[in-house]
Design a protein around this motif. Structure first.
Motif, PDB file in Angstrom:
ATOM      1  N   ALA A  21       0.835  -1.208   0.000  1.00  0.00           N
ATOM      2  CA  ALA A  21       0.000   0.000   0.000  1.00  0.00           C
ATOM      3  C   ALA A  21       0.865   1.252   0.000  1.00  0.00           C
ATOM      4  CB  ALA A  21      -0.948  -0.005   1.199  1.00  0.00           C
ATOM      5  N   GLY A  59      -0.418   5.406   2.020  1.00  0.00           N
ATOM      6  CA  GLY A  59      -0.386   3.970   2.226  1.00  0.00           C
ATOM      7  C   GLY A  59      -1.252   3.495   3.365  1.00  0.00           C
ATOM      8  N   MET A  62      -5.422   0.779   0.887  1.00  0.00           N
ATOM      9  CA  MET A  62      -5.019   0.139  -0.365  1.00  0.00           C
ATOM     10  C   MET A  62      -6.123   0.390  -1.402  1.00  0.00           C
ATOM     11  SD  MET A  62      -2.933  -2.007  -2.019  1.00  0.00           S
ATOM     12  CE  MET A  62      -2.173  -3.186  -0.921  1.00  0.00           C
TER      13      MET A  62
END
Length: 108
Positions: A21, A59, A62
């Motif tokens: 992510a 991040g 996702m």
């Protein structure tokens, strides 16, 4: 830490989803900036709030496969370009992932 195992080109790979992510988020940021877009402008084109773009770029969240395809279209890059930093065999594996994602979304 959440991990998954995937088979790419007959090689079993463990992927740390949190790290994935973050890498995808950095790639989104890099491509967004290279296109001269703000988070707000990208969010508007995606039809989401700019906080959602911020969470993807950091991040924290996702992006879905469908969202990655949308982002790639807006940023005029291949989905593979958003995944290329993930793999030690960036070209082959990222391209393989991108093609699988696009097929699963009906874009191929």
């Amino acid at each position: 830490v959440t991990t998954i195992q995937v088979e790419l080109e007959s090689v079993m790979t463990t992927i740390d989803l949190d790290q994935l992510a973050k890498v995808i988020g950095k790639a989104i940021t890099r491509h967004r900036l290279s296109k001269g877009l703000t988070q707000e402008q990208l969010a508007e084109q995606l039809g989401i709030g700019n906080e959602a773009v911020s969470r993807m770029e950091r991040g924290i969240v996702m992006p879905t496969v469908a969202r990655l395809v949308e982002i790639a279209v807006i940023l005029e890059c291949d989905v593979a370009a958003l995944l290329s930093e993930v793999s030690s065999h960036a070209d082959g594996q990222a391209q393989h992932l991108a093609q699988a994602f696009q097929r699963s979304c009906g874009f191929w």
